[in-house]
Design a protein around this motif. Structure first.
Motif, PDB file in Angstrom:
ATOM      1  N   GLN A 300     -25.735   3.618  26.401  1.00 35.46           N
ATOM      2  CA  GLN A 300     -25.797   4.600  25.317  1.00 35.46           C
ATOM      3  C   GLN A 300     -25.855   6.034  25.809  1.00 35.46           C
ATOM      4  O   GLN A 300     -25.279   6.923  25.188  1.00 35.46           O
ATOM      5  CB  GLN A 300     -27.011   4.308  24.427  1.00 35.46           C
ATOM      6  CG  GLN A 300     -26.904   3.003  23.652  1.00 35.46           C
ATOM      7  CD  GLN A 300     -28.154   2.702  22.853  1.00 35.46           C
ATOM      8  OE1 GLN A 300     -29.253   2.640  23.400  1.00 35.46           O
ATOM      9  NE2 GLN A 300     -28.002   2.516  21.555  1.00 35.46           N
ATOM     10  N   GLU A 301     -26.544   6.279  26.910  1.00 36.99           N
ATOM     11  CA  GLU A 301     -26.752   7.662  27.345  1.00 36.99           C
ATOM     12  C   GLU A 301     -25.851   8.078  28.509  1.00 36.99           C
ATOM     13  O   GLU A 301     -25.546   9.256  28.659  1.00 36.99           O
ATOM     14  CB  GLU A 301     -28.223   7.859  27.733  1.00 36.99           C
ATOM     15  CG  GLU A 301     -29.179   7.652  26.556  1.00 36.99           C
ATOM     16  CD  GLU A 301     -30.623   7.926  26.931  1.00 36.99           C
ATOM     17  OE1 GLU A 301     -30.865   8.433  28.064  1.00 36.99           O
ATOM     18  OE2 GLU A 301     -31.514   7.654  26.105  1.00 36.99           O
ATOM     19  N   GLN A 303     -22.883   6.292  29.314  1.00 33.47           N
ATOM     20  CA  GLN A 303     -21.538   5.742  29.118  1.00 33.47           C
ATOM     21  C   GLN A 303     -21.131   4.863  30.305  1.00 33.47           C
ATOM     22  O   GLN A 303     -20.007   4.918  30.786  1.00 33.47           O
ATOM     23  CB  GLN A 303     -20.520   6.870  28.918  1.00 33.47           C
ATOM     24  CG  GLN A 303     -20.794   7.710  27.667  1.00 33.47           C
ATOM     25  CD  GLN A 303     -19.768   8.803  27.478  1.00 33.47           C
ATOM     26  OE1 GLN A 303     -19.202   9.315  28.439  1.00 33.47           O
ATOM     27  NE2 GLN A 303     -19.514   9.161  26.237  1.00 33.47           N
ATOM     28  N   ILE A 334     -25.766  -2.724  19.594  1.00 34.50           N
ATOM     29  CA  ILE A 334     -25.524  -1.484  20.322  1.00 34.50           C
ATOM     30  C   ILE A 334     -24.046  -1.139  20.337  1.00 34.50           C
ATOM     31  O   ILE A 334     -23.645   0.010  20.159  1.00 34.50           O
ATOM     32  CB  ILE A 334     -26.054  -1.601  21.762  1.00 34.50           C
ATOM     33  CG1 ILE A 334     -27.571  -1.698  21.762  1.00 34.50           C
ATOM     34  CG2 ILE A 334     -25.594  -0.409  22.605  1.00 34.50           C
ATOM     35  CD1 ILE A 334     -28.159  -1.900  23.145  1.00 34.50           C
ATOM     36  N   ILE A 377     -19.607   2.210  21.789  1.00 36.33           N
ATOM     37  CA  ILE A 377     -20.979   2.239  21.278  1.00 36.33           C
ATOM     38  C   ILE A 377     -20.918   2.503  19.780  1.00 36.33           C
ATOM     39  O   ILE A 377     -20.227   3.415  19.330  1.00 36.33           O
ATOM     40  CB  ILE A 377     -21.809   3.321  21.991  1.00 36.33           C
ATOM     41  CG1 ILE A 377     -21.821   3.063  23.496  1.00 36.33           C
ATOM     42  CG2 ILE A 377     -23.225   3.352  21.432  1.00 36.33           C
ATOM     43  CD1 ILE A 377     -22.384   1.712  23.887  1.00 36.33           C
ATOM     44  N   ASP A 379     -22.517   3.528  16.142  1.00 35.69           N
ATOM     45  CA  ASP A 379     -23.613   4.310  15.554  1.00 35.69           C
ATOM     46  C   ASP A 379     -24.283   3.493  14.468  1.00 35.69           C
ATOM     47  O   ASP A 379     -23.879   2.381  14.133  1.00 35.69           O
ATOM     48  CB  ASP A 379     -23.105   5.644  15.020  1.00 35.69           C
ATOM     49  CG  ASP A 379     -21.968   5.478  14.027  1.00 35.69           C
ATOM     50  OD1 ASP A 379     -21.879   4.409  13.385  1.00 35.69           O
ATOM     51  OD2 ASP A 379     -21.160   6.401  13.878  1.00 35.69           O
TER      52      ASP A 379
END
Length: 386
Positions: A300-301, A303, A334, A377, A379
């Motif tokens: 998520q942070e 990639q 996720i 990912i 949302d």
């Protein structure tokens, strides 16, 4: 019939290519079968648009309703999926024949399934076919291939299909002809105080709360599926217009470049790379992988790609190359991506270091379970707000 006095004409931006979705409620006759009552003005709108140098792809519902008429009875013994698939198979021919009679151009039938959307090569083949039909000045009538679908028909609603087709052909606008004239603050059929919302900048949780399910026995969708379609289209930079296809005045205004309905905006900033968009909206197979907190943060942070060391559980059975869901230990979705390995292989690799893949399996397809280029990912809106 629509009271268009509540709606202000909205000037449509210039467009060259559109996808028009026509729902079952506009095509199903009162006593069963199909009616041209609302289809004819929409066909005239398509022909008029083509004469102006534009292109229109049609996504048409109505096969199940037409199938019932072929058998001359309203229902079959049992209401299971197989019965509806049989009705859809019987009804596809009458649906296409109706549009053929109403169109001034050659009509082609295009049936798409989840597999056609899930597998990249078939997705690209479908896109090439639709584009070639447009080049041949033919009217493509698209529907889901319900006769071989393994999911319940509602999971393959034609609103979502229309949004996918709009992306396939890189349409400038998605037009949804429905039996309601706009998105309302509440259900106008039960709440007299409900008011129409004509311009929607983005579909928020508050907007979703205003929507309901299907309002008809012949339809498989409702306002909520239309909102999902608008979100899908918007992420490719494609705006969506929702209007009442029963209103002759509304359809005539559309031909003049004005929308009497709801307009869902889209901006260039919302565009996704074509491959990422494909990854985001194709359906995943049953099952998937569950990952630990460290892997979730990496995906998520940073990639990052999904490596075997971060996997703590594998659910279901799937093969190499399938689209699989990726979930956190909490169960939250996720993202999803194309697996480099099958479920049985990943169970053996879970928790292992990438360098040990060949040692464990005796071969290697690469160090990643899902490469970052094959991963998207999701949302909150895509992952569960619906």
């Amino acid at each position: 019939m629509t009271d268009t006095s509540r709606l202000l004409p909205f000037r449509l931006p210039p467009w060259r290519r559109a996808v028009l979705k026509v729902g079952s409620n506009l095509l199903a006759a009162e006593g069963g079968g199909l009616t041209e009552r609302y289809a004819r003005p929409l066909a005239e709108f398509i022909d008029s648009s083509v004469r102006q140098g534009r292109e229109v792809v049609l996504v048409s519902s109505g096969a199940v309703a037409a199938g019932r008429a072929v058998l001359r009875r309203r229902s079959l013994p049992g209401a299971g999926l197989a019965a509806r698939q049989a009705l859809a198979a019987l009804g596809q021919v009458p649906v296409v024949e109706m549009w053929r009679q109403l169109s001034s151009r050659p009509v082609a039938q295009v049936l798409l399934s989840h597999d056609d959307i899930r597998h990249r090569r078939r997705y690209l083949n479908a896109r090439a076919t639709l584009r070639e039909l447009l080049a041949l000045d033919a009217l493509a009538v698209v529907n889901e291939n319900d006769t071989v679908a393994v999911d319940e028909l509602k999971l393959g609603d034609n609103d979502n299909l229309a949004a996918i087709v709009a992306s396939l052909v890189e349409a400038d606008v998605l037009l949804i002809a429905s039996d309601i004239d706009a998105l309302y603050t509440a259900d106008p059929r039960t709440d007299s105080a409900a008011t129409p919302i004509q311009q929607i900048e983005s579909v928020t949780a508050e907007i979703i709360a205003m929507a309901g399910g299907s309002g008809s026995a012949v339809g498989t969708g409702g306002m909520r599926t239309k909102l999902k379609a608008a979100v899908t289209a918007a992420e490719r930079g494609i705006p969506t217009g929702l209007f009442d296809g029963r209103s002759a005045e509304t359809v005539a205004a559309l031909g003049e470049g004005y929308l009497l309905g709801s307009w869902f905006q889209a901006t260039s900033e919302q565009r996704l790379h074509a491959r990422k968009h494909w990854l985001r909206y194709i359906p995943a197979v049953d099952g998937g992988v569950t990952i630990d907190e460290g892997a979730a943060v990496a995906l998520q942070e940073r990639q990052a790609s999904l490596l075997p060391g971060g996997i703590i559980r594998v659910d279901g059975e799937f093969r190499r190359g399938d689209m699989v869901a990726v979930r956190a230990a909490s169960g939250q979705l996720i993202g999803q991506g194309l697996c480099q390995y099958g479920a049985a292989e990943i169970r053996r690799l879970a928790g292992q270091h990438s360098r040990d893949i060949e040692l464990v399996l005796g071969y290697s397809y690469g160090s990643e379970i899902v490469h970052r280029d094959d991963l998207v990912i999701l949302d909150g809106m895509r992952a569960g707000a619906w």
